[in-house]
Design a protein around this motif. Structure first.
Motif, short mmCIF file in Angstrom:
data_model
loop_
_atom_site.label_atom_id
_atom_site.label_comp_id
_atom_site.label_asym_id
_atom_site.label_seq_id
_atom_site.Cartn_x
_atom_site.Cartn_y
_atom_site.Cartn_z
N ARG A 9 125.85 47.85 161.29
CA ARG A 9 125.08 47.85 162.53
C ARG A 9 125.21 49.21 163.20
O ARG A 9 126.27 49.81 163.21
CB ARG A 9 125.62 46.82 163.51
N TYR A 10 124.08 49.64 163.77
CA TYR A 10 124.13 50.86 164.57
C TYR A 10 124.91 50.57 165.84
O TYR A 10 124.81 49.49 166.42
CB TYR A 10 122.72 51.35 164.91
N ARG A 11 125.70 51.55 166.24
CA ARG A 11 126.54 51.38 167.42
C ARG A 11 126.71 52.74 168.09
O ARG A 11 126.95 53.75 167.43
CB ARG A 11 127.90 50.82 166.99
N TYR A 12 126.55 52.76 169.39
CA TYR A 12 126.82 53.95 170.20
C TYR A 12 127.96 53.58 171.14
O TYR A 12 128.03 52.42 171.59
CB TYR A 12 125.58 54.38 170.99
N GLN A 13 128.84 54.51 171.40
CA GLN A 13 129.97 54.21 172.27
C GLN A 13 130.09 55.24 173.39
O GLN A 13 129.97 56.43 173.15
CB GLN A 13 131.28 54.20 171.47
N CYS A 14 130.33 54.74 174.58
CA CYS A 14 130.69 55.61 175.70
C CYS A 14 132.03 55.12 176.23
O CYS A 14 132.35 53.94 176.14
CB CYS A 14 129.62 55.63 176.77
N THR A 15 132.81 56.06 176.74
CA THR A 15 134.07 55.71 177.35
C THR A 15 134.06 56.16 178.80
O THR A 15 133.48 57.19 179.12
CB THR A 15 135.28 56.32 176.60
N TYR A 16 134.68 55.35 179.65
CA TYR A 16 134.72 55.63 181.08
C TYR A 16 136.15 55.55 181.59
O TYR A 16 136.94 54.71 181.14
CB TYR A 16 133.87 54.60 181.85
N ASP A 17 136.44 56.43 182.54
CA ASP A 17 137.69 56.40 183.29
C ASP A 17 137.39 55.82 184.66
O ASP A 17 136.51 56.33 185.37
CB ASP A 17 138.29 57.79 183.41
N ILE A 18 138.09 54.76 185.01
CA ILE A 18 137.85 54.04 186.26
C ILE A 18 139.10 54.13 187.12
O ILE A 18 140.21 53.88 186.66
CB ILE A 18 137.50 52.57 185.98
N THR A 19 138.90 54.46 188.39
CA THR A 19 139.97 54.46 189.38
C THR A 19 139.70 53.32 190.33
O THR A 19 138.60 53.19 190.85
CB THR A 19 140.01 55.81 190.14
N TYR A 20 140.75 52.51 190.57
CA TYR A 20 140.57 51.33 191.42
C TYR A 20 141.82 51.03 192.21
O TYR A 20 142.88 51.56 191.96
CB TYR A 20 140.13 50.12 190.60
N LEU A 39 131.02 48.58 193.99
CA LEU A 39 131.96 47.48 194.22
C LEU A 39 133.06 47.95 195.17
O LEU A 39 133.50 49.10 195.10
CB LEU A 39 132.56 47.00 192.89
N PRO A 40 133.54 47.06 196.04
CA PRO A 40 134.45 47.49 197.11
C PRO A 40 135.79 48.08 196.66
O PRO A 40 136.32 48.96 197.32
CB PRO A 40 134.67 46.21 197.93
N ASP A 41 136.36 47.62 195.56
CA ASP A 41 137.68 48.11 195.16
C ASP A 41 137.64 49.17 194.05
O ASP A 41 138.68 49.51 193.49
CB ASP A 41 138.55 46.93 194.71
N ILE A 42 136.47 49.69 193.76
CA ILE A 42 136.33 50.74 192.74
C ILE A 42 136.14 52.07 193.44
O ILE A 42 135.25 52.22 194.27
CB ILE A 42 135.13 50.46 191.80
N TYR A 43 136.98 53.06 193.10
CA TYR A 43 136.93 54.35 193.79
C TYR A 43 136.25 55.43 192.96
O TYR A 43 135.72 56.39 193.51
CB TYR A 43 138.34 54.79 194.18
N ALA A 44 136.26 55.28 191.63
CA ALA A 44 135.60 56.26 190.76
C ALA A 44 135.29 55.61 189.42
O ALA A 44 136.03 54.75 188.95
CB ALA A 44 136.47 57.49 190.56
N SER A 45 134.19 56.04 188.82
CA SER A 45 133.80 55.61 187.48
C SER A 45 133.15 56.81 186.82
O SER A 45 132.03 57.18 187.17
CB SER A 45 132.83 54.43 187.56
N LYS A 46 133.88 57.43 185.90
CA LYS A 46 133.43 58.71 185.32
C LYS A 46 133.30 58.62 183.81
O LYS A 46 134.21 58.15 183.12
CB LYS A 46 134.42 59.81 185.67
#
Length: 117
Positions: A106-117, A85-92
């Motif tokens: 309910r089974y649940r898995y979680q991931c967390t992301y750091d986004i720079t925009y 996407l044009p205004d996203i600089y990082a997604s880690k």
């Protein structure tokens, strides 16, 4: 608003409902809780020198642990490509773990992301 950008992006990439809040059931949209869905939550945000950063949690709900893990992997694959996407600089990826929801059983898995925009 980054939340809407991420929601719309994932909704196009993931094969299950992608939501910003736990659905109320029954409702017009859901008569029962979906077997599988992704819940998005913005955890934090900051701005420094006109650069914005935000942390998001992505919770993958499913009826089996293996399916929750597979949904989590789908989310990670999509989020790793968010930089197209044009205004996203990082997604880690910051973290990834089993986060089974004992309250709704309910089974649940979680991931967390750091986004720079």
């Amino acid at each position: 608003m980054l939340e809407a950008v991420v929601l719309n992006y994932l909704a196009d990439k993931i094969s299950v409902p992608v939501l910003m809040e736990m659905p109320e059931v029954p409702s017009e949209e859901f008569t029962v809780l979906p077997d599988e869905f992704i819940l998005i939550e913005k955890l934090a945000g900051s701005k420094r020198n006109h650069i914005r950063k935000a942390s998001f949690a992505f919770q993958s709900y499913a009826r089996s642990l293996l399916r929750a893990i597979k949904l989590d992997e789908e989310v990670q694959e999509a989020m790793d490509a968010l930089i197209e996407l044009p205004d996203i600089y990082a997604s880690k990826l910051a973290s990834d773990y089993n986060f089974t929801d004992t309250e709704i059983k309910r089974y649940r898995y979680q991931c967390t992301y750091d986004i720079t925009y």
